[in-house]
Design a protein around this motif. Sequence first.
Motif, PDB file in Angstrom:
ATOM      1  N   GLY A  81       0.600  -1.213   0.093  1.00 26.15           N
ATOM      2  CA  GLY A  81      -0.125   0.011   0.095  1.00 26.15           C
ATOM      3  C   GLY A  81       0.648   1.283  -0.136  1.00 26.15           C
ATOM      4  N   ILE A  82       1.787   1.298   0.606  1.00 28.54           N
ATOM      5  CA  ILE A  82       2.747   2.478   0.953  1.00 28.54           C
ATOM      6  C   ILE A  82       3.735   2.535  -0.511  1.00 28.54           C
ATOM      7  N   GLY A  83       4.393   1.292  -0.635  1.00 29.86           N
ATOM      8  CA  GLY A  83       5.074   1.544  -2.169  1.00 29.86           C
ATOM      9  C   GLY A  83       6.321   2.144  -2.118  1.00 29.86           C
ATOM     10  N   ARG A  84       7.114   2.384  -0.727  1.00 30.07           N
ATOM     11  CA  ARG A  84       8.409   2.947  -0.902  1.00 30.07           C
ATOM     12  C   ARG A  84       9.274   2.194  -1.078  1.00 30.07           C
ATOM     13  N   HIS A  85      10.289   2.689  -1.821  1.00 29.19           N
ATOM     14  CA  HIS A  85      11.565   1.686  -2.555  1.00 29.19           C
ATOM     15  C   HIS A  85      12.557   1.634  -1.489  1.00 29.19           C
ATOM     16  N   ARG A  86      13.345   0.898  -1.568  1.00 28.38           N
ATOM     17  CA  ARG A  86      14.578   0.666  -0.825  1.00 28.38           C
ATOM     18  C   ARG A  86      15.624   1.393  -1.341  1.00 28.38           C
ATOM     19  N   PRO A  87      16.672   1.776  -0.299  1.00 30.12           N
ATOM     20  CA  PRO A  87      17.844   2.732  -0.478  1.00 30.12           C
ATOM     21  C   PRO A  87      18.595   2.258  -1.650  1.00 30.12           C
ATOM     22  N   GLN A  88      18.827   2.983  -2.758  1.00 24.43           N
ATOM     23  CA  GLN A  88      19.380   2.435  -3.955  1.00 24.43           C
ATOM     24  C   GLN A  88      21.009   2.915  -3.974  1.00 24.43           C
ATOM     25  N   ASP A  89      21.193   4.015  -3.323  1.00 21.11           N
ATOM     26  CA  ASP A  89      22.772   4.549  -3.122  1.00 21.11           C
ATOM     27  C   ASP A  89      23.760   3.657  -2.873  1.00 21.11           C
ATOM     28  N   GLU A  90      23.515   2.590  -2.035  1.00 23.04           N
ATOM     29  CA  GLU A  90      24.237   1.611  -1.324  1.00 23.04           C
ATOM     30  C   GLU A  90      24.067   0.268  -1.785  1.00 23.04           C
ATOM     31  N   VAL A  91      25.137  -0.390  -1.985  1.00 25.90           N
ATOM     32  CA  VAL A  91      24.944  -1.702  -2.426  1.00 25.90           C
ATOM     33  C   VAL A  91      24.351  -2.545  -1.419  1.00 25.90           C
ATOM     34  N   HIS A  92      23.202  -3.471  -1.626  1.00 27.95           N
ATOM     35  CA  HIS A  92      22.456  -4.192  -0.725  1.00 27.95           C
ATOM     36  C   HIS A  92      23.329  -5.330  -0.374  1.00 27.95           C
ATOM     37  N   LEU A  93      23.776  -5.464   0.965  1.00 33.31           N
ATOM     38  CA  LEU A  93      24.759  -6.507   1.527  1.00 33.31           C
ATOM     39  C   LEU A  93      23.976  -7.867   1.506  1.00 33.31           C
ATOM     40  N   VAL A  94      22.596  -7.933   1.326  1.00 37.48           N
ATOM     41  CA  VAL A  94      21.908  -9.163   1.485  1.00 37.48           C
ATOM     42  C   VAL A  94      20.829  -9.052   0.406  1.00 37.48           C
TER      43      VAL A  94
END
Length: 191
Positions: A81-94
């Motif tokens: 419902g909220i649809g917020r995206h994850r941080p994209q500036d950093e590499v996801h470590l998992v």
Amino acid sequence: MAFAGTGPLDHRLLAALYTADRPAMRGAVIGITNLGSWPVLVTLTLIGLGWLLYRRQVRLALLLLATTLIGRMLADLLKLGIGRHRPQDEVHLVTVRDLSFPSGHAANTMIVFLSLALLVAPPRFRHLAVPVALFGTGAVGITRPMLGVHWPSDVVGGWAFGAAWVLLMLGLAERLGQADTAGFNSQGREQ
């Protein structure tokens, strides 16, 4: 801000917590974050269910099951419902696959750990079980921005949702007369 995006405080906190440049710390952080994974939480819930059923506390077992399963589904619906995206500036470590707000790890560990502390722990040990549950969910939640997969406000939102959901379910159960068997009298005091 949760609905439209993140603010400067989220960006600063994420940058301060992010562990990509600290490989020695990364392994421990991943180990802690795995305590909030769905297999671990399901296993803990099943152990709690088994214990309650062994003690013939069927109503509490059903309350634990409803609280954890419905809470999980509601947290997932909130994400959609909220649809917020994850941080994209950093590499996801998992590896992550879904949206960001609220943090599922934060929400689900709060729901499971707090439910176990309040429903499964014997009444005389609840004063110890609740702080341990809060410490555990705090530790898991803080790992999410450290791994670059959540904004800090996602984690705070997950904690808030999880705590509110557990308290709502316990309040409803008490109104329906089921919480007396949990070791509390009608005024919420330990028996």
